[in-house]
Design a protein around this motif. Sequence first.
Motif, PDB file in Angstrom:
ATOM      1  N   SER A  69       0.924  -1.300   0.002  1.00 39.40           N
ATOM      2  CA  SER A  69       0.088   0.146   0.123  1.00 39.40           C
ATOM      3  C   SER A  69       0.895   1.240   0.072  1.00 39.40           C
ATOM      4  O   SER A  69       1.883   1.270   0.631  1.00 39.40           O
ATOM      5  N   GLN A  70       0.362   2.168  -0.461  1.00 40.25           N
ATOM      6  CA  GLN A  70       1.042   3.616  -0.630  1.00 40.25           C
ATOM      7  C   GLN A  70       0.145   4.629  -0.105  1.00 40.25           C
ATOM      8  O   GLN A  70       0.662   5.850   0.123  1.00 40.25           O
ATOM      9  N   GLN A  71      -1.146   4.176   0.724  1.00 46.08           N
ATOM     10  CA  GLN A  71      -1.891   5.042   1.469  1.00 46.08           C
ATOM     11  C   GLN A  71      -2.564   4.536   2.647  1.00 46.08           C
ATOM     12  O   GLN A  71      -3.637   3.994   2.423  1.00 46.08           O
ATOM     13  N   VAL A  72      -1.977   4.295   3.708  1.00 41.89           N
ATOM     14  CA  VAL A  72      -2.473   3.794   4.983  1.00 41.89           C
ATOM     15  C   VAL A  72      -3.294   5.011   5.649  1.00 41.89           C
ATOM     16  O   VAL A  72      -2.354   5.970   6.071  1.00 41.89           O
ATOM     17  N   GLU A  73      -4.235   4.777   6.117  1.00 40.52           N
ATOM     18  CA  GLU A  73      -4.899   5.867   6.953  1.00 40.52           C
ATOM     19  C   GLU A  73      -5.407   5.483   8.332  1.00 40.52           C
ATOM     20  O   GLU A  73      -5.592   4.222   8.564  1.00 40.52           O
ATOM     21  N   HIS A  74      -5.174   6.272   9.311  1.00 39.71           N
ATOM     22  CA  HIS A  74      -5.740   5.864  10.697  1.00 39.71           C
ATOM     23  C   HIS A  74      -7.068   6.038  10.963  1.00 39.71           C
ATOM     24  O   HIS A  74      -7.914   7.003  10.297  1.00 39.71           O
ATOM     25  N   GLN A 113      -8.422  -0.048  -1.095  1.00 37.24           N
ATOM     26  CA  GLN A 113      -9.839  -0.087  -0.551  1.00 37.24           C
ATOM     27  C   GLN A 113     -10.516   0.414  -1.900  1.00 37.24           C
ATOM     28  O   GLN A 113     -11.653   0.001  -2.334  1.00 37.24           O
ATOM     29  N   LYS A 114     -10.035   1.477  -2.321  1.00 34.51           N
ATOM     30  CA  LYS A 114     -10.659   2.381  -3.376  1.00 34.51           C
ATOM     31  C   LYS A 114     -10.521   1.139  -4.661  1.00 34.51           C
ATOM     32  O   LYS A 114     -11.435   1.401  -5.466  1.00 34.51           O
ATOM     33  N   GLU A 115      -9.369   0.777  -4.893  1.00 32.45           N
ATOM     34  CA  GLU A 115      -9.207   0.007  -6.069  1.00 32.45           C
ATOM     35  C   GLU A 115     -10.055  -1.116  -6.080  1.00 32.45           C
ATOM     36  O   GLU A 115     -10.830  -1.506  -6.910  1.00 32.45           O
ATOM     37  N   ALA A 116     -10.558  -1.859  -4.995  1.00 31.57           N
ATOM     38  CA  ALA A 116     -11.207  -3.074  -4.791  1.00 31.57           C
ATOM     39  C   ALA A 116     -12.831  -2.487  -4.968  1.00 31.57           C
ATOM     40  O   ALA A 116     -13.473  -3.169  -5.753  1.00 31.57           O
ATOM     41  N   LYS A 117     -13.127  -1.486  -4.609  1.00 37.63           N
ATOM     42  CA  LYS A 117     -14.410  -0.876  -4.835  1.00 37.63           C
ATOM     43  C   LYS A 117     -14.907  -0.658  -6.345  1.00 37.63           C
ATOM     44  O   LYS A 117     -15.761  -0.964  -6.831  1.00 37.63           O
ATOM     45  N   GLN A 118     -13.519  -0.082  -7.009  1.00 43.12           N
ATOM     46  CA  GLN A 118     -13.769   0.462  -8.132  1.00 43.12           C
ATOM     47  C   GLN A 118     -14.176  -1.056  -9.240  1.00 43.12           C
ATOM     48  O   GLN A 118     -14.853  -1.019 -10.223  1.00 43.12           O
ATOM     49  N   ARG A 121     -15.067  -5.523  -6.007  1.00 41.47           N
ATOM     50  CA  ARG A 121     -14.297  -6.694  -5.264  1.00 41.47           C
ATOM     51  C   ARG A 121     -14.481  -6.387  -3.965  1.00 41.47           C
ATOM     52  O   ARG A 121     -14.480  -5.545  -3.311  1.00 41.47           O
ATOM     53  N   PRO A 122     -14.217  -7.686  -2.909  1.00 41.28           N
ATOM     54  CA  PRO A 122     -14.257  -7.259  -1.549  1.00 41.28           C
ATOM     55  C   PRO A 122     -13.076  -6.650  -1.218  1.00 41.28           C
ATOM     56  O   PRO A 122     -12.111  -6.847  -1.843  1.00 41.28           O
ATOM     57  N   TRP A 123     -13.045  -5.733  -0.066  1.00 42.98           N
ATOM     58  CA  TRP A 123     -11.955  -5.133   0.356  1.00 42.98           C
ATOM     59  C   TRP A 123     -11.458  -5.496   1.623  1.00 42.98           C
ATOM     60  O   TRP A 123     -10.789  -4.524   2.425  1.00 42.98           O
ATOM     61  N   GLU A 124     -11.536  -6.530   1.948  1.00 40.80           N
ATOM     62  CA  GLU A 124     -10.998  -7.159   3.355  1.00 40.80           C
ATOM     63  C   GLU A 124      -9.478  -7.019   3.369  1.00 40.80           C
ATOM     64  O   GLU A 124      -8.951  -6.815   4.435  1.00 40.80           O
ATOM     65  N   LEU A 125      -8.567  -7.213   2.307  1.00 43.64           N
ATOM     66  CA  LEU A 125      -7.332  -6.797   2.290  1.00 43.64           C
ATOM     67  C   LEU A 125      -6.986  -5.578   2.912  1.00 43.64           C
ATOM     68  O   LEU A 125      -5.934  -5.268   3.486  1.00 43.64           O
ATOM     69  N   ALA A 126      -7.872  -4.615   2.522  1.00 36.85           N
ATOM     70  CA  ALA A 126      -7.181  -3.088   2.992  1.00 36.85           C
ATOM     71  C   ALA A 126      -7.713  -3.005   4.283  1.00 36.85           C
ATOM     72  O   ALA A 126      -7.031  -2.000   4.971  1.00 36.85           O
ATOM     73  N   LYS A 127      -8.555  -3.942   5.025  1.00 36.02           N
ATOM     74  CA  LYS A 127      -8.752  -3.764   6.499  1.00 36.02           C
ATOM     75  C   LYS A 127      -8.327  -4.648   7.433  1.00 36.02           C
ATOM     76  O   LYS A 127      -8.261  -4.453   8.501  1.00 36.02           O
ATOM     77  N   GLY A 128      -8.170  -5.928   6.803  1.00 34.70           N
ATOM     78  CA  GLY A 128      -7.744  -7.248   7.588  1.00 34.70           C
ATOM     79  C   GLY A 128      -6.518  -7.635   7.635  1.00 34.70           C
ATOM     80  O   GLY A 128      -5.896  -8.741   8.064  1.00 34.70           O
ATOM     81  N   PHE A 129      -5.545  -6.875   7.246  1.00 36.01           N
ATOM     82  CA  PHE A 129      -4.103  -7.327   7.243  1.00 36.01           C
ATOM     83  C   PHE A 129      -3.544  -7.407   8.686  1.00 36.01           C
ATOM     84  O   PHE A 129      -4.128  -6.746   9.580  1.00 36.01           O
ATOM     85  N   ASP A 130      -2.526  -8.121   8.755  1.00 34.84           N
ATOM     86  CA  ASP A 130      -1.741  -8.303  10.036  1.00 34.84           C
ATOM     87  C   ASP A 130      -1.381  -7.026  10.444  1.00 34.84           C
ATOM     88  O   ASP A 130      -0.763  -6.117   9.922  1.00 34.84           O
TER      89      ASP A 130
END
Length: 229
Positions: A69-74, A113-118, A121-130
């Motif tokens: 990722s190049q855009q991680v947000e809190h 997350q944006k890429e998956a939405k476009q 596709r599911p966006w679990e990877l954007a939220k559920g990583f270690d």
Amino acid sequence: MSTRVYQLPVLQAKGASFGVNKIICIGRNYAEHAREMGHDPEREPPFFFFKPQSALAQNHRDFIYPHFSQQVEHELELVIAIGKSGAQIAAADAADYVFGVAVGLDMTCRDRQKEAKQLGRPWELAKGFDGSAPCTAILPITFSELSQFGDLVLTRNGKEVQRGNWRSMVWSVPELIVEVSRYIKLDAGDLIFTGTPAGVGPVQPGDELVARLEGFPEELRLRVVAAQA
């Protein structure tokens, strides 16, 4: 109020334990956050998603910036720990399912997350990583005792970047318990990340994050570090 705390991911202190089960995360539960993400803030049925147990990270641990990722947000959140099992929970009983509270962060790979939405596709990877769910210890309190706490506040490198009051949630804690239990059985050990107020923003390696709930006895502190090559 009890002063006993429980450490994640298997929470143990003074002979007591709290084994974490499901991690349930609520989306768009503050009107101002819904607006900043480009959504209508009108009250609508809450939606939720899950994080795996591997997403949990104990307090004072480094947050490893994911290499993909190049855009991680809190996203700053009040966390509710569930103390007993139940399905189709009645509104009058919902508060009794609260075991305690904690302060957490829902770290999000916004670009993925944006890429998956476009792509639809599911966006679990954007939220559920270690390590994507850093969390303080749990303070066991009743729902009524939550009233003694104030705003949720997040600072990045000493500058305040998020502030919101949990009382401003679109769906209250008891309402969330009722709604989630309509679809899945809640179990002792479940954690509900209740949504984030406005002010979500990017983090970079080298950043220091401090999340707190005013009046809560523990701050969530983490340092963002780059992934090893």
